[in-house]
Design a protein around this motif. Structure first.
Motif, short mmCIF file in Angstrom:
data_model
loop_
_atom_site.label_atom_id
_atom_site.label_comp_id
_atom_site.label_asym_id
_atom_site.label_seq_id
_atom_site.Cartn_x
_atom_site.Cartn_y
_atom_site.Cartn_z
N ALA A 22 70.66 24.50 -3.44
CA ALA A 22 70.88 23.21 -4.10
C ALA A 22 72.21 22.60 -3.70
CB ALA A 22 70.80 23.38 -5.62
N ARG A 23 73.26 23.41 -3.60
CA ARG A 23 74.59 22.87 -3.28
C ARG A 23 74.67 22.40 -1.84
NH1 ARG A 23 77.71 19.88 -3.10
NH2 ARG A 23 79.95 19.89 -3.56
N LEU A 24 73.84 22.98 -0.95
CA LEU A 24 73.89 22.59 0.46
C LEU A 24 73.17 21.27 0.73
CD1 LEU A 24 73.29 25.99 2.32
CD2 LEU A 24 75.43 24.71 2.17
N VAL A 25 72.36 20.81 -0.22
CA VAL A 25 71.58 19.60 0.00
C VAL A 25 72.45 18.40 0.41
CG1 VAL A 25 70.13 17.86 -1.13
CG2 VAL A 25 69.62 20.30 -1.43
N PRO A 26 73.56 18.10 -0.28
CA PRO A 26 74.38 16.95 0.12
C PRO A 26 74.95 17.07 1.54
CG PRO A 26 74.97 17.67 -2.09
CD PRO A 26 74.10 18.74 -1.51
N PHE A 27 75.08 18.30 2.04
CA PHE A 27 75.62 18.51 3.39
C PHE A 27 74.57 18.26 4.46
CE2 PHE A 27 78.42 20.86 0.62
CZ PHE A 27 79.67 20.70 1.18
N GLY A 28 73.30 18.18 4.05
CA GLY A 28 72.24 17.93 5.00
C GLY A 28 71.87 19.11 5.88
#
Length: 218
Positions: A22-28
């Motif tokens: 979930a936390r990696l989602v904004p990093f693409g």
């Protein structure tokens, strides 16, 4: 009397599978893609031979780690960035959101925070200060957890100690005394004991190597 150590708040640590994803989602990017970078770093270190300079392992890790980190994020639209002799990539729209590859002594450890193998100089300190919010802890402020933030200078930290390979994507508070001083957030990508359980599954002949995490609970 020597100055008292700074009482930094407790960093946010993401170590469960669902938290990491979930936390990696904004990093693409995905955890699988970050694992591939660690594989490239471990392979580069293993390619050194007796006739190489004694610093070859670290140099190869830095070169190939930086190359792989940039290659991944640039396919997501991020841009190559250089400042203060620091090699990085930056978000195409959020100018103060940057990512740097870093070899560390040990990554993804709950008990200790990663330390840069080569140390960090004044350039890295200025680089981080240019993107991180000011933080001045005081005795009156009780340490508490930070809130997640999609900006600032992040380091993709990889440690290779024999067969123990670990990795985390983390945002330090600052640099002092030649190394990191506290962290806002730490996203564990390869945790303790996981490396041997990662199956390598080649894709097409010209495709990248695919990793399938196999997690075993003791």
């Amino acid at each position: 009397m020597p100055p008292l150590p700074r009482a930094y708040p407790v960093p946010l640590i993401y170590r469960e599978d669902w938290e990491i994803d979930a936390r990696l989602v904004p990093f693409g990017v995905t955890r699988r893609e970050l694992i591939e970078i660690a594989r490239i770093v471990a392979g580069a270190r293993a390619d050194t031979v007796e006739n190489d300079p004694v610093t070859a392992e670290g140099l190869f890790a830095y070169i190939f780690g930086t190359r792989a980190t940039r290659a991944l994020w640039r396919t997501k639209g991020w841009r190559l960035h250089r400042s203060e002799n620091i090699e990085a990539v930056r978000h195409p729209k959020v100018m103060d959101w940057r990512i740097i590859y870093q070899s560390v002594d040990i990554a993804a450890s709950i008990s200790v925070e990663p330390r840069a193998v080569s140390g960090k100089g004044a350039g890295a300190e200025r680089f981080i200060q240019a993107t991180q919010p000011s933080f001045f802890p005081s005795e009156e402020v009780k340490p508490s957890k930070f809130a997640p933030e999609d900006r600032g200078t992040w380091f993709y930290c990889v440690s290779v100690n024999g067969d123990d390979v670990r990795a985390e994507l983390s945002r330090p508070i600052s640099v002092g005394g030649g190394n990191f001083e506290g962290f806002y957030e730490r996203i564990f990508v390869i945790r303790d004991g996981e490396w041997s359980g990662l199956d390598v599954k080649p894709l097409a002949d010209d495709g990248p190597t695919e990793f399938e995490p196999v997690v075993t609970r003791k």
